[in-house]
Design a protein around this motif. Structure first.
Motif, PDB file in Angstrom:
ATOM      1  N   GLN A  77       0.842  -1.526  -0.088  1.00 54.31           N
ATOM      2  CA  GLN A  77       0.250   0.281  -0.257  1.00 54.31           C
ATOM      3  C   GLN A  77       0.908   1.332  -0.217  1.00 54.31           C
ATOM      4  OE1 GLN A  77      -3.403   0.067   2.980  1.00 54.31           O
ATOM      5  NE2 GLN A  77      -4.227  -2.250   1.951  1.00 54.31           N
ATOM      6  N   LEU A  78       0.411   2.299  -0.729  1.00 49.42           N
ATOM      7  CA  LEU A  78       1.469   2.859  -0.686  1.00 49.42           C
ATOM      8  C   LEU A  78      -0.032   4.626  -0.241  1.00 49.42           C
ATOM      9  CD1 LEU A  78       3.601   5.104  -2.127  1.00 49.42           C
ATOM     10  CD2 LEU A  78       1.970   5.434  -4.232  1.00 49.42           C
ATOM     11  N   HIS A  79      -0.005   5.631   0.264  1.00 46.99           N
ATOM     12  CA  HIS A  79       0.235   6.887   1.253  1.00 46.99           C
ATOM     13  C   HIS A  79      -0.194   8.139  -0.434  1.00 46.99           C
ATOM     14  CE1 HIS A  79      -1.062  10.427   3.707  1.00 46.99           C
ATOM     15  NE2 HIS A  79      -2.517   8.789   4.071  1.00 46.99           N
ATOM     16  N   ASP A  80      -1.601   7.844  -0.582  1.00 45.76           N
ATOM     17  CA  ASP A  80      -1.900   8.856  -1.179  1.00 45.76           C
ATOM     18  C   ASP A  80      -3.099   9.090  -1.711  1.00 45.76           C
ATOM     19  OD1 ASP A  80      -1.868  10.007  -4.339  1.00 45.76           O
ATOM     20  OD2 ASP A  80      -0.796   9.415  -5.498  1.00 45.76           O
ATOM     21  N   PRO A  81      -3.267  10.202  -0.738  1.00 42.84           N
ATOM     22  CA  PRO A  81      -4.509  11.158  -0.618  1.00 42.84           C
ATOM     23  C   PRO A  81      -5.506  11.064  -2.065  1.00 42.84           C
ATOM     24  CG  PRO A  81      -4.340  11.161   1.144  1.00 42.84           C
ATOM     25  CD  PRO A  81      -1.927  11.111   0.367  1.00 42.84           C
ATOM     26  N   SER A  82      -4.568  11.453  -2.972  1.00 41.88           N
ATOM     27  CA  SER A  82      -4.898  12.473  -3.756  1.00 41.88           C
ATOM     28  C   SER A  82      -5.463  11.269  -4.787  1.00 41.88           C
ATOM     29  CB  SER A  82      -4.017  13.679  -4.634  1.00 41.88           C
ATOM     30  OG  SER A  82      -3.223  13.080  -4.403  1.00 41.88           O
ATOM     31  N   HIS A  83      -5.156  10.334  -5.139  1.00 39.94           N
ATOM     32  CA  HIS A  83      -4.679   9.290  -5.759  1.00 39.94           C
ATOM     33  C   HIS A  83      -6.601   8.702  -6.619  1.00 39.94           C
ATOM     34  CE1 HIS A  83      -4.367   5.355  -8.738  1.00 39.94           C
ATOM     35  NE2 HIS A  83      -3.225   5.758  -8.781  1.00 39.94           N
ATOM     36  N   PRO A  84      -7.127   9.241  -7.557  1.00 42.82           N
ATOM     37  CA  PRO A  84      -8.076   8.227  -7.077  1.00 42.82           C
ATOM     38  C   PRO A  84      -8.663   7.144  -6.809  1.00 42.82           C
ATOM     39  CG  PRO A  84      -7.218   8.639  -9.268  1.00 42.82           C
ATOM     40  CD  PRO A  84      -6.234   8.645  -8.441  1.00 42.82           C
ATOM     41  N   ALA A  85      -7.785   5.859  -7.471  1.00 45.28           N
ATOM     42  CA  ALA A  85      -8.372   4.693  -6.281  1.00 45.28           C
ATOM     43  C   ALA A  85      -7.507   4.266  -4.540  1.00 45.28           C
ATOM     44  CB  ALA A  85      -7.583   3.375  -6.819  1.00 45.28           C
ATOM     45  N   ALA A  86      -7.285   5.578  -4.187  1.00 46.33           N
ATOM     46  CA  ALA A  86      -7.158   5.717  -2.414  1.00 46.33           C
ATOM     47  C   ALA A  86      -8.444   5.514  -1.949  1.00 46.33           C
ATOM     48  CB  ALA A  86      -6.826   7.158  -2.023  1.00 46.33           C
ATOM     49  N   ASP A  87      -8.802   4.734  -1.144  1.00 42.91           N
ATOM     50  CA  ASP A  87      -9.397   4.187   0.310  1.00 42.91           C
ATOM     51  C   ASP A  87      -9.885   5.340   1.356  1.00 42.91           C
ATOM     52  OD1 ASP A  87      -7.521   4.239   2.215  1.00 42.91           O
ATOM     53  OD2 ASP A  87      -7.582   2.030   2.309  1.00 42.91           O
ATOM     54  N   ALA A  88     -10.369   5.196   1.950  1.00 43.67           N
ATOM     55  CA  ALA A  88     -10.721   6.652   2.445  1.00 43.67           C
ATOM     56  C   ALA A  88      -9.240   6.903   3.765  1.00 43.67           C
ATOM     57  CB  ALA A  88     -12.757   6.060   4.119  1.00 43.67           C
ATOM     58  N   ALA A  89      -8.799   5.695   3.943  1.00 38.98           N
ATOM     59  CA  ALA A  89      -7.610   6.441   5.048  1.00 38.98           C
ATOM     60  C   ALA A  89      -6.411   6.439   3.752  1.00 38.98           C
ATOM     61  CB  ALA A  89      -6.879   5.285   5.437  1.00 38.98           C
ATOM     62  N   GLY A  90      -6.663   7.301   2.435  1.00 35.28           N
ATOM     63  CA  GLY A  90      -6.296   7.764   1.780  1.00 35.28           C
ATOM     64  C   GLY A  90      -4.445   6.830   0.881  1.00 35.28           C
ATOM     65  N   TYR A  91      -5.019   5.453   1.139  1.00 36.14           N
ATOM     66  CA  TYR A  91      -4.322   4.351   0.955  1.00 36.14           C
ATOM     67  C   TYR A  91      -4.578   3.780  -0.475  1.00 36.14           C
ATOM     68  CZ  TYR A  91      -1.476   5.007   5.029  1.00 36.14           C
ATOM     69  OH  TYR A  91      -0.643   5.124   6.805  1.00 36.14           O
ATOM     70  N   VAL A  92      -3.880   3.516  -1.617  1.00 35.66           N
ATOM     71  CA  VAL A  92      -3.844   2.391  -2.404  1.00 35.66           C
ATOM     72  C   VAL A  92      -2.695   1.644  -3.031  1.00 35.66           C
ATOM     73  CG1 VAL A  92      -3.464   2.838  -5.328  1.00 35.66           C
ATOM     74  CG2 VAL A  92      -3.740   5.268  -3.823  1.00 35.66           C
ATOM     75  N   LYS A  93      -3.675   0.424  -2.835  1.00 35.55           N
ATOM     76  CA  LYS A  93      -3.415  -0.729  -2.564  1.00 35.55           C
ATOM     77  C   LYS A  93      -2.416  -0.842  -4.753  1.00 35.55           C
ATOM     78  CE  LYS A  93      -6.890  -3.317  -0.277  1.00 35.55           C
ATOM     79  NZ  LYS A  93      -7.672  -4.783  -0.791  1.00 35.55           N
ATOM     80  N   ARG A  94      -1.077  -1.400  -4.912  1.00 30.72           N
ATOM     81  CA  ARG A  94      -0.915  -1.914  -5.419  1.00 30.72           C
ATOM     82  C   ARG A  94      -0.239  -3.213  -6.032  1.00 30.72           C
ATOM     83  NH1 ARG A  94      -0.222   2.420  -7.891  1.00 30.72           N
ATOM     84  NH2 ARG A  94       1.919   1.642  -8.867  1.00 30.72           N
ATOM     85  N   PRO A  95      -0.480  -3.836  -7.705  1.00 27.05           N
ATOM     86  CA  PRO A  95      -0.006  -5.178  -7.667  1.00 27.05           C
ATOM     87  C   PRO A  95       0.783  -5.464  -6.510  1.00 27.05           C
ATOM     88  CG  PRO A  95      -0.989  -3.347  -8.894  1.00 27.05           C
ATOM     89  CD  PRO A  95      -0.052  -2.590  -8.523  1.00 27.05           C
ATOM     90  N   ASN A  96       0.953  -6.429  -6.566  1.00 28.96           N
ATOM     91  CA  ASN A  96       1.820  -7.519  -5.927  1.00 28.96           C
ATOM     92  C   ASN A  96       2.607  -7.705  -7.184  1.00 28.96           C
ATOM     93  OD1 ASN A  96       0.254  -9.512  -7.543  1.00 28.96           O
ATOM     94  ND2 ASN A  96       0.375 -11.114  -5.158  1.00 28.96           N
ATOM     95  N   VAL A  97       3.622  -7.175  -7.605  1.00 31.46           N
ATOM     96  CA  VAL A  97       4.436  -7.651  -8.893  1.00 31.46           C
ATOM     97  C   VAL A  97       5.592  -6.729  -8.109  1.00 31.46           C
ATOM     98  CG1 VAL A  97       5.002  -7.980 -11.468  1.00 31.46           C
ATOM     99  CG2 VAL A  97       2.874  -7.479 -10.245  1.00 31.46           C
ATOM    100  N   ASP A  98       6.780  -7.550  -8.564  1.00 30.89           N
ATOM    101  CA  ASP A  98       8.270  -7.283  -7.980  1.00 30.89           C
ATOM    102  C   ASP A  98       8.684  -7.726  -9.263  1.00 30.89           C
ATOM    103  OD1 ASP A  98      10.741  -7.096  -7.829  1.00 30.89           O
ATOM    104  OD2 ASP A  98      10.806  -8.509  -5.970  1.00 30.89           O
ATOM    105  N   SER A  99       9.384  -6.421  -9.898  1.00 27.23           N
ATOM    106  CA  SER A  99       9.948  -6.349 -11.578  1.00 27.23           C
ATOM    107  C   SER A  99      11.160  -7.335 -11.314  1.00 27.23           C
ATOM    108  CB  SER A  99      10.438  -4.659 -11.614  1.00 27.23           C
ATOM    109  OG  SER A  99       8.238  -3.918 -12.059  1.00 27.23           O
ATOM    110  N   LEU A 100      11.797  -6.589 -10.107  1.00 29.96           N
ATOM    111  CA  LEU A 100      13.089  -8.508 -10.110  1.00 29.96           C
ATOM    112  C   LEU A 100      12.459  -9.491 -10.336  1.00 29.96           C
ATOM    113  CD1 LEU A 100      15.959  -8.448  -9.338  1.00 29.96           C
ATOM    114  CD2 LEU A 100      16.110  -8.092  -7.644  1.00 29.96           C
TER     115      LEU A 100
END
Length: 135
Positions: A77-100
């Motif tokens: 999770q990334l804290h970004d309250p301005s993101h359209p996908a942010a939840d009520a607490a301002g956290y955005v769930k990111r995919p569980n993909v690790d580029s490495l």
């Protein structure tokens, strides 16, 4: 084992690794996607599971894709309250993909594909030389 069997086995290996590369490409393409709605789950990393399949006509086991599944685990999770996908607490769930991890999977699939291609080319060369010798 005859040369025709070697060609078919190599082709099965190349097909399996090509599918694996497609899944890796899909994972990498979606590594920055988010859920469609605030608090929704984003893209979940896909995984490939290999298995053996008995080819009765050849009498050998060949690789196949047993399953394309999804990786378990929590989403970072990334804290970004301005993101359209942010939840009520301002956290955005990111995919569980690790580029490495995806890059390592890609390199392994590429090496396996190349090894199968080398077997295919060697077998084809042997067939060509055999046909030339019979002329």
């Amino acid at each position: 084992m005859d040369l025709d069997s070697a060609l078919r086995i190599s082709a099965a290996g190349m097909q399996a690794q090509a599918t694996r590369l497609r899944v890796v490409a899909e994972n990498l393409a979606n590594r920055d996607s988010t859920g469609p709605a605030p608090g929704a789950d984003p893209y979940r990393r896909k995984t490939v599971t290999f298995g053996n399949r008995l080819d009765r006509s050849l009498g050998v086991e060949m690789v196949q894709i047993r399953r394309i599944g999804t990786a378990p685990g929590d989403f970072p999770q990334l804290h970004d309250p301005s993101h359209p996908a942010a939840d009520a607490a301002g956290y955005v769930k990111r995919p569980n993909v690790d580029s490495l991890v995806e890059m390592m999977d890609m390199r392994e699939a590429q090496r396996s594909y190349s090894a199968n291609l080398a077997v295919l080319e060697t077998t084809r060369g042997m067939l060509t030389r055999t046909i030339e010798a019979l002329r």
